[in-house]
Design a protein around this motif. Structure first.
Motif, PDB file in Angstrom:
ATOM      1  N   ASN A  50      12.958   5.763  28.368  1.00  0.00           N
ATOM      2  CA  ASN A  50      12.441   5.444  27.041  1.00  0.00           C
ATOM      3  C   ASN A  50      12.370   3.953  26.765  1.00  0.00           C
ATOM      4  O   ASN A  50      11.841   3.539  25.733  1.00  0.00           O
ATOM      5  CB  ASN A  50      13.316   6.097  25.967  1.00  0.00           C
ATOM      6  CG  ASN A  50      13.286   7.595  26.034  1.00  0.00           C
ATOM      7  OD1 ASN A  50      13.940   8.184  26.887  1.00  0.00           O
ATOM      8  ND2 ASN A  50      12.525   8.229  25.166  1.00  0.00           N
ATOM      9  N   VAL A  70      20.703   5.760  25.122  1.00  0.00           N
ATOM     10  CA  VAL A  70      19.264   5.526  25.304  1.00  0.00           C
ATOM     11  C   VAL A  70      18.943   5.596  26.792  1.00  0.00           C
ATOM     12  O   VAL A  70      19.571   4.911  27.610  1.00  0.00           O
ATOM     13  CB  VAL A  70      18.841   4.167  24.728  1.00  0.00           C
ATOM     14  CG1 VAL A  70      17.333   3.970  24.883  1.00  0.00           C
ATOM     15  CG2 VAL A  70      19.247   4.053  23.257  1.00  0.00           C
ATOM     16  N   SER A  71      17.963   6.400  27.165  1.00  0.00           N
ATOM     17  CA  SER A  71      17.653   6.590  28.590  1.00  0.00           C
ATOM     18  C   SER A  71      16.719   5.488  29.101  1.00  0.00           C
ATOM     19  O   SER A  71      15.944   4.896  28.345  1.00  0.00           O
ATOM     20  CB  SER A  71      16.997   7.959  28.818  1.00  0.00           C
ATOM     21  OG  SER A  71      15.652   7.939  28.400  1.00  0.00           O
ATOM     22  N   PRO A 113      13.861  11.828  21.068  1.00  0.00           N
ATOM     23  CA  PRO A 113      14.168  11.379  22.428  1.00  0.00           C
ATOM     24  C   PRO A 113      12.949  11.233  23.339  1.00  0.00           C
ATOM     25  O   PRO A 113      13.108  10.826  24.492  1.00  0.00           O
ATOM     26  CB  PRO A 113      15.111  12.460  22.961  1.00  0.00           C
ATOM     27  CG  PRO A 113      15.630  13.160  21.759  1.00  0.00           C
ATOM     28  CD  PRO A 113      14.526  13.101  20.756  1.00  0.00           C
ATOM     29  N   TYR A 121      16.110   6.762  19.136  1.00  0.00           N
ATOM     30  CA  TYR A 121      16.207   7.733  20.226  1.00  0.00           C
ATOM     31  C   TYR A 121      16.693   9.087  19.720  1.00  0.00           C
ATOM     32  O   TYR A 121      16.179  10.139  20.127  1.00  0.00           O
ATOM     33  CB  TYR A 121      17.138   7.201  21.311  1.00  0.00           C
ATOM     34  CG  TYR A 121      17.231   8.081  22.527  1.00  0.00           C
ATOM     35  CD1 TYR A 121      16.190   8.145  23.450  1.00  0.00           C
ATOM     36  CD2 TYR A 121      18.367   8.857  22.762  1.00  0.00           C
ATOM     37  CE1 TYR A 121      16.275   8.955  24.565  1.00  0.00           C
ATOM     38  CE2 TYR A 121      18.456   9.668  23.876  1.00  0.00           C
ATOM     39  CZ  TYR A 121      17.412   9.715  24.780  1.00  0.00           C
ATOM     40  OH  TYR A 121      17.489  10.528  25.891  1.00  0.00           O
ATOM     41  N   ARG A 122      17.656   9.074  18.808  1.00  0.00           N
ATOM     42  CA  ARG A 122      18.155  10.339  18.255  1.00  0.00           C
ATOM     43  C   ARG A 122      17.109  11.020  17.378  1.00  0.00           C
ATOM     44  O   ARG A 122      17.018  12.255  17.351  1.00  0.00           O
ATOM     45  CB  ARG A 122      19.438  10.091  17.446  1.00  0.00           C
ATOM     46  CG  ARG A 122      20.657   9.775  18.304  1.00  0.00           C
ATOM     47  CD  ARG A 122      21.935   9.861  17.488  1.00  0.00           C
ATOM     48  NE  ARG A 122      21.959   8.877  16.418  1.00  0.00           N
ATOM     49  CZ  ARG A 122      22.466   7.656  16.540  1.00  0.00           C
ATOM     50  NH1 ARG A 122      22.970   7.255  17.709  1.00  0.00           N
ATOM     51  NH2 ARG A 122      22.482   6.830  15.505  1.00  0.00           N
TER      52      ARG A 122
END
Length: 288
Positions: A218, A214-215, A192, A188-189
């Motif tokens: 995603n 983490v959204s 994103p 994620y980093r």
């Protein structure tokens, strides 16, 4: 020269889809919006157990893409990335070459120059004319044809895979598989915007992912290789997160023993994606 050109044109035509998939208006994530009673099919290791079609080969991907999916509900190819001694990202599930190719030895000990001379074997041990592809070849071929979930083996750095996704402009059709929250946060980093397959067996797994940033948007939740509690399906669906059920292994064997109708039950119970070694049989079952 003319004969050689004709050969490549025919090969390209053979791997071309009848219809090209279309990225939804809302982007790649919209493919994975839960739709009760419907499911996408994910081909485990990109092949299944079909004679003449080895794991992790473009020819097997093309065969299944021709048989399964539509422009708006395409097949998902789950495939495996390994790394040669000279740092080439190539497609193979095992750490060794022996089971699925004419080669021998650990992939980390050999060069790509060696690997590209080899031929692939199907799961019954039949030799094919097909070659091991690189990740770059796979991603470039897949545009407009399939969706990918990329299984990144332990020896492979995530940053190399993400860089290749960027280089091939594949972020609209390639998601990255992770097996723990720390790796999911790492991917994620790195980007994103990428879709990430994450392990979620319970609410605590989900909360750990959120704690690490983490959204929901995603996440594609892999709930395991046995059915989840209905409450977990509801919890994830309420957050707009699709659930992958791994029927590969025991649940596929259950379908062979009891009848393929069980795949329809998995979908009715809440599975949004069935990851299977029997994609053609799943297609027939869920279309009834």
């Amino acid at each position: 020269m003319k004969k050689l050109l004709l050969f490549f044109l025919l090969a390209a035509t053979a791997c071309a889809p009848k219809t090209q998939i279309k990225v939804p208006d809302g982007g790649f994530q919209d493919y994975f919006k839960p739709q009760p009673g419907q499911a996408l099919i994910s081909a485990h290791r990109g092949g299944g157990d079909y004679r003449g079609y080895p794991e992790n080969s473009i020819e097997s991907f093309a065969y299944l893409a021709e048989k399964i999916g539509t422009p708006t509900r395409p097949i998902i190819i789950e495939c495996d990335i390994n790394l040669t001694r000279d740092s080439v990202l190539m497609m193979m599930h095992d750490d060794k070459l022996d089971r699925t190719s004419t080669g021998t030895g650990r992939i980390s000990d050999v060069t790509w120059d060696y690997c590209k001379t080899l031929r692939l074997e199907d799961n019954q041990g039949n030799l094919t004319r097909y070659k091991i592809p690189t990740l770059e070849q796979v991603l470039r071929w897949g545009k407009g044809r399939v969706l990918y979930t990329l299984d990144v083996k332990r020896s492979v750095p995530f940053d190399k895979v993400v860089a290749m996704i960027h280089r091939t402009n594949a972020a609209d059709y390639a998601a990255v598989i992770t097996y723990n929250a720390i790796d999911a946060a790492k991917v994620y980093r790195l980007d994103p915007s990428l879709m990430i397959s994450v392990n979620v067996r319970n609410r605590a797994d989900y909360e750990r992912l959120r704690e690490l940033g983490v959204s929901d948007r995603n996440m594609i939740a892999f709930i395991g290789t046995r059915e989840a509690d209905p409450e977990l399906y509801r919890f994830l669906h309420d957050k707009g997160i699709a659930c992958i059920l791994g029927t590969l292994g025991n649940l596929d064997k259950q379908a062979v023993a009891k009848g393929d109708y069980v795949y329809r039950e998995f979908v009715r119970n809440g599975a949004d994606i069935l990851s299977t070694d029997r994609p053609l049989e799943v297609l027939k079952a869920v279309e009834l």
